[in-house]
Design a protein around this motif. Structure first.
Motif, PDB file in Angstrom:
ATOM      1  N   VAL A 142       0.834  -1.208   0.000  1.00 36.72           N
ATOM      2  CA  VAL A 142       0.000   0.000   0.000  1.00 36.72           C
ATOM      3  C   VAL A 142       0.866   1.255   0.000  1.00 36.72           C
ATOM      4  O   VAL A 142       0.624   2.191  -0.763  1.00 36.72           O
ATOM      5  CB  VAL A 142      -0.966   0.008   1.217  1.00 36.72           C
ATOM      6  N   VAL A 143       1.890   1.273   0.838  1.00 38.69           N
ATOM      7  CA  VAL A 143       2.759   2.450   0.945  1.00 38.69           C
ATOM      8  C   VAL A 143       3.499   2.694  -0.366  1.00 38.69           C
ATOM      9  O   VAL A 143       3.535   3.819  -0.868  1.00 38.69           O
ATOM     10  CB  VAL A 143       3.755   2.285   2.120  1.00 38.69           C
ATOM     11  N   LEU A 144       4.062   1.648  -0.940  1.00 41.82           N
ATOM     12  CA  LEU A 144       4.805   1.819  -2.189  1.00 41.82           C
ATOM     13  C   LEU A 144       3.905   2.272  -3.331  1.00 41.82           C
ATOM     14  O   LEU A 144       4.283   3.131  -4.119  1.00 41.82           O
ATOM     15  CB  LEU A 144       5.520   0.524  -2.576  1.00 41.82           C
ATOM     16  N   HIS A 145       2.701   1.717  -3.403  1.00 39.01           N
ATOM     17  CA  HIS A 145       1.817   2.036  -4.527  1.00 39.01           C
ATOM     18  C   HIS A 145       1.098   3.372  -4.329  1.00 39.01           C
ATOM     19  O   HIS A 145       1.133   4.231  -5.209  1.00 39.01           O
ATOM     20  CB  HIS A 145       0.810   0.908  -4.730  1.00 39.01           C
ATOM     21  N   HIS A 146       0.479   3.547  -3.184  1.00 39.18           N
ATOM     22  CA  HIS A 146      -0.360   4.728  -2.998  1.00 39.18           C
ATOM     23  C   HIS A 146       0.392   5.933  -2.431  1.00 39.18           C
ATOM     24  O   HIS A 146      -0.007   7.070  -2.677  1.00 39.18           O
ATOM     25  CB  HIS A 146      -1.556   4.395  -2.100  1.00 39.18           C
ATOM     26  N   TYR A 147       1.446   5.714  -1.681  1.00 41.94           N
ATOM     27  CA  TYR A 147       2.180   6.843  -1.122  1.00 41.94           C
ATOM     28  C   TYR A 147       3.394   7.205  -1.974  1.00 41.94           C
ATOM     29  O   TYR A 147       3.578   8.352  -2.345  1.00 41.94           O
ATOM     30  CB  TYR A 147       2.617   6.541   0.322  1.00 41.94           C
ATOM     31  N   ALA A 148       4.224   6.199  -2.283  1.00 43.14           N
ATOM     32  CA  ALA A 148       5.446   6.473  -3.041  1.00 43.14           C
ATOM     33  C   ALA A 148       5.180   6.590  -4.535  1.00 43.14           C
ATOM     34  O   ALA A 148       6.028   7.059  -5.284  1.00 43.14           O
ATOM     35  CB  ALA A 148       6.497   5.398  -2.776  1.00 43.14           C
ATOM     36  N   GLY A 149       4.012   6.146  -5.004  1.00 36.37           N
ATOM     37  CA  GLY A 149       3.636   6.335  -6.395  1.00 36.37           C
ATOM     38  C   GLY A 149       4.193   5.314  -7.367  1.00 36.37           C
ATOM     39  O   GLY A 149       4.217   5.554  -8.576  1.00 36.37           O
ATOM     40  N   TYR A 150       4.620   4.162  -6.886  1.00 34.09           N
ATOM     41  CA  TYR A 150       5.135   3.128  -7.771  1.00 34.09           C
ATOM     42  C   TYR A 150       3.986   2.401  -8.457  1.00 34.09           C
ATOM     43  O   TYR A 150       2.937   2.168  -7.856  1.00 34.09           O
ATOM     44  CB  TYR A 150       5.967   2.099  -6.996  1.00 34.09           C
ATOM     45  N   SER A 151       4.193   2.007  -9.706  1.00 34.63           N
ATOM     46  CA  SER A 151       3.232   1.144 -10.388  1.00 34.63           C
ATOM     47  C   SER A 151       3.328  -0.230  -9.730  1.00 34.63           C
ATOM     48  O   SER A 151       4.267  -0.514  -8.984  1.00 34.63           O
ATOM     49  CB  SER A 151       3.570   1.039 -11.875  1.00 34.63           C
ATOM     50  N   VAL A 152       2.390  -1.106 -10.037  1.00 30.08           N
ATOM     51  CA  VAL A 152       2.414  -2.443  -9.450  1.00 30.08           C
ATOM     52  C   VAL A 152       3.678  -3.192  -9.890  1.00 30.08           C
ATOM     53  O   VAL A 152       4.321  -3.868  -9.087  1.00 30.08           O
ATOM     54  CB  VAL A 152       1.137  -3.234  -9.803  1.00 30.08           C
ATOM     55  N   ALA A 153       4.064  -3.033 -11.147  1.00 31.85           N
ATOM     56  CA  ALA A 153       5.286  -3.692 -11.634  1.00 31.85           C
ATOM     57  C   ALA A 153       6.522  -3.154 -10.911  1.00 31.85           C
ATOM     58  O   ALA A 153       7.399  -3.926 -10.512  1.00 31.85           O
ATOM     59  CB  ALA A 153       5.422  -3.497 -13.145  1.00 31.85           C
ATOM     60  N   GLU A 154       6.596  -1.845 -10.735  1.00 34.61           N
ATOM     61  CA  GLU A 154       7.732  -1.256 -10.013  1.00 34.61           C
ATOM     62  C   GLU A 154       7.717  -1.689  -8.549  1.00 34.61           C
ATOM     63  O   GLU A 154       8.767  -1.967  -7.967  1.00 34.61           O
ATOM     64  CB  GLU A 154       7.680   0.262 -10.108  1.00 34.61           C
ATOM     65  N   MET A 155       6.521  -1.728  -7.971  1.00 38.58           N
ATOM     66  CA  MET A 155       6.376  -2.158  -6.586  1.00 38.58           C
ATOM     67  C   MET A 155       6.874  -3.596  -6.418  1.00 38.58           C
ATOM     68  O   MET A 155       7.568  -3.908  -5.449  1.00 38.58           O
ATOM     69  CB  MET A 155       4.907  -2.047  -6.190  1.00 38.58           C
ATOM     70  N   ALA A 156       6.566  -4.460  -7.372  1.00 39.27           N
ATOM     71  CA  ALA A 156       7.034  -5.847  -7.323  1.00 39.27           C
ATOM     72  C   ALA A 156       8.557  -5.895  -7.378  1.00 39.27           C
ATOM     73  O   ALA A 156       9.192  -6.639  -6.626  1.00 39.27           O
ATOM     74  CB  ALA A 156       6.438  -6.648  -8.472  1.00 39.27           C
ATOM     75  N   GLU A 157       9.122  -5.078  -8.253  1.00 40.65           N
ATOM     76  CA  GLU A 157      10.580  -5.051  -8.376  1.00 40.65           C
ATOM     77  C   GLU A 157      11.237  -4.546  -7.098  1.00 40.65           C
ATOM     78  O   GLU A 157      12.200  -5.137  -6.612  1.00 40.65           O
ATOM     79  CB  GLU A 157      10.978  -4.164  -9.551  1.00 40.65           C
ATOM     80  N   VAL A 158      10.720  -3.464  -6.543  1.00 46.63           N
ATOM     81  CA  VAL A 158      11.282  -2.898  -5.311  1.00 46.63           C
ATOM     82  C   VAL A 158      11.152  -3.892  -4.160  1.00 46.63           C
ATOM     83  O   VAL A 158      12.058  -4.043  -3.353  1.00 46.63           O
ATOM     84  CB  VAL A 158      10.604  -1.544  -4.966  1.00 46.63           C
ATOM     85  N   SER A 159      10.014  -4.580  -4.092  1.00 49.63           N
ATOM     86  CA  SER A 159       9.781  -5.541  -3.011  1.00 49.63           C
ATOM     87  C   SER A 159      10.518  -6.853  -3.229  1.00 49.63           C
ATOM     88  O   SER A 159      10.640  -7.653  -2.312  1.00 49.63           O
ATOM     89  CB  SER A 159       8.284  -5.830  -2.874  1.00 49.63           C
ATOM     90  N   GLY A 160      10.948  -7.093  -4.465  1.00 44.50           N
ATOM     91  CA  GLY A 160      11.661  -8.326  -4.764  1.00 44.50           C
ATOM     92  C   GLY A 160      10.745  -9.539  -4.819  1.00 44.50           C
ATOM     93  O   GLY A 160      11.135 -10.634  -4.442  1.00 44.50           O
ATOM     94  N   VAL A 161       9.502  -9.312  -5.277  1.00 46.51           N
ATOM     95  CA  VAL A 161       8.543 -10.413  -5.387  1.00 46.51           C
ATOM     96  C   VAL A 161       8.012 -10.471  -6.814  1.00 46.51           C
ATOM     97  O   VAL A 161       8.093  -9.490  -7.555  1.00 46.51           O
ATOM     98  CB  VAL A 161       7.367 -10.239  -4.385  1.00 46.51           C
ATOM     99  N   PRO A 162       7.427 -11.610  -7.206  1.00 46.26           N
ATOM    100  CA  PRO A 162       6.819 -11.694  -8.534  1.00 46.26           C
ATOM    101  C   PRO A 162       5.654 -10.708  -8.670  1.00 46.26           C
ATOM    102  O   PRO A 162       5.014 -10.335  -7.679  1.00 46.26           O
ATOM    103  CB  PRO A 162       6.317 -13.138  -8.614  1.00 46.26           C
ATOM    104  N   LEU A 163       5.359 -10.334  -9.898  1.00 42.79           N
ATOM    105  CA  LEU A 163       4.303  -9.365 -10.181  1.00 42.79           C
ATOM    106  C   LEU A 163       2.963  -9.805  -9.598  1.00 42.79           C
ATOM    107  O   LEU A 163       2.251  -8.999  -8.985  1.00 42.79           O
ATOM    108  CB  LEU A 163       4.183  -9.157 -11.700  1.00 42.79           C
ATOM    109  N   GLU A 164       2.613 -11.060  -9.767  1.00 45.06           N
ATOM    110  CA  GLU A 164       1.318 -11.545  -9.261  1.00 45.06           C
ATOM    111  C   GLU A 164       1.255 -11.504  -7.736  1.00 45.06           C
ATOM    112  O   GLU A 164       0.197 -11.252  -7.165  1.00 45.06           O
ATOM    113  CB  GLU A 164       1.025 -12.949  -9.785  1.00 45.06           C
ATOM    114  N   THR A 165       2.369 -11.727  -7.068  1.00 45.28           N
ATOM    115  CA  THR A 165       2.405 -11.632  -5.610  1.00 45.28           C
ATOM    116  C   THR A 165       2.164 -10.191  -5.184  1.00 45.28           C
ATOM    117  O   THR A 165       1.403  -9.927  -4.249  1.00 45.28           O
ATOM    118  CB  THR A 165       3.760 -12.127  -5.069  1.00 45.28           C
ATOM    119  N   ALA A 166       2.793  -9.254  -5.883  1.00 45.31           N
ATOM    120  CA  ALA A 166       2.595  -7.836  -5.569  1.00 45.31           C
ATOM    121  C   ALA A 166       1.137  -7.437  -5.780  1.00 45.31           C
ATOM    122  O   ALA A 166       0.549  -6.739  -4.941  1.00 45.31           O
ATOM    123  CB  ALA A 166       3.514  -6.973  -6.428  1.00 45.31           C
TER     124      ALA A 166
END
Length: 188
Positions: A142-166
């Motif tokens: 939630v913080v990465l997507h809604h606060y930091a403004g990352y797309s879901v794909a970017e959020m997955a990359e930053v979190s180090g998880v697969p896209l579907e997990t994100a």
């Protein structure tokens, strides 16, 4: 006695070392500049994930130390911001897991977190409580997507998880937040 070609080989090694030192110096300078520009934002992201300012400050400091030590391992300087956020998010999650595991956490009264957001009375406190009730991974999504403004794909990359997990973490977190805040069951 120096053989023919041996001198050229030594020259290329020396040039390669000089190039490596230059790249290392440039990456350190880029990291210093990024930290100067983004420190407050990195700290806010960590506060929102950790739900505790002291833990967030620790997470950011540990992340910056790791980034400083491993700065030369970054191959693509354009990815420096995402790389640094990834380290901060992972360290925040690690500290939050450790803190949640302590029995003293269950006995302690909730602490207020100042993140520089405008308060709208009870809704702000409701949101903070709802965020605290999410798993740390869902809170990070939630913080990465809604606060930091990352797309879901970017959020997955930053979190180090697969896209579907994100996507799943974000969807589940939104559902839990909606339920906690009394919102509609489904998004329009």
């Amino acid at each position: 006695m120096t053989r023919i070609g041996e001198s050229a080989g030594q020259d290329s090694v020396m040039a390669e070392r000089a190039g490596f030192r230059r790249r290392e110096t440039e990456s350190v300078a880029a990291l210093e500049e990024l930290v100067a520009q983004q420190y407050e934002r990195l700290l806010r992201v960590a506060v929102l994930i950790c739900a505790d300012r002291n833990d967030a400050e620790d997470a950011v400091q540990i992340a910056l130390e790791r980034a400083w030590r491993r700065g030369e391992s970054l191959r693509d300087p354009d990815r420096l911001p995402a790389w640094l956020y990834r380290i901060v998010v992972r360290e925040s999650i690690r500290l939050e897991h450790r803190r949640r595991g302590l029995i003293t956490r269950l006995l302690a009264s909730p602490r207020e977190i100042a993140v520089g957001l405008a308060s709208d009375g009870g809704r702000d406190l409701d949101l903070r409580a709802a965020l605290r009730d999410l798993s740390v991974e869902q809170r990070a999504a939630v913080v990465l997507h809604h606060y930091a403004g990352y797309s879901v794909a970017e959020m997955a990359e930053v979190s180090g998880v697969p896209l579907e997990t994100a996507r799943s973490r974000l969807r589940l977190a939104r559902g839990r937040l909606r339920a906690a805040l009394g919102g509609p069951d489904e998004q329009p």
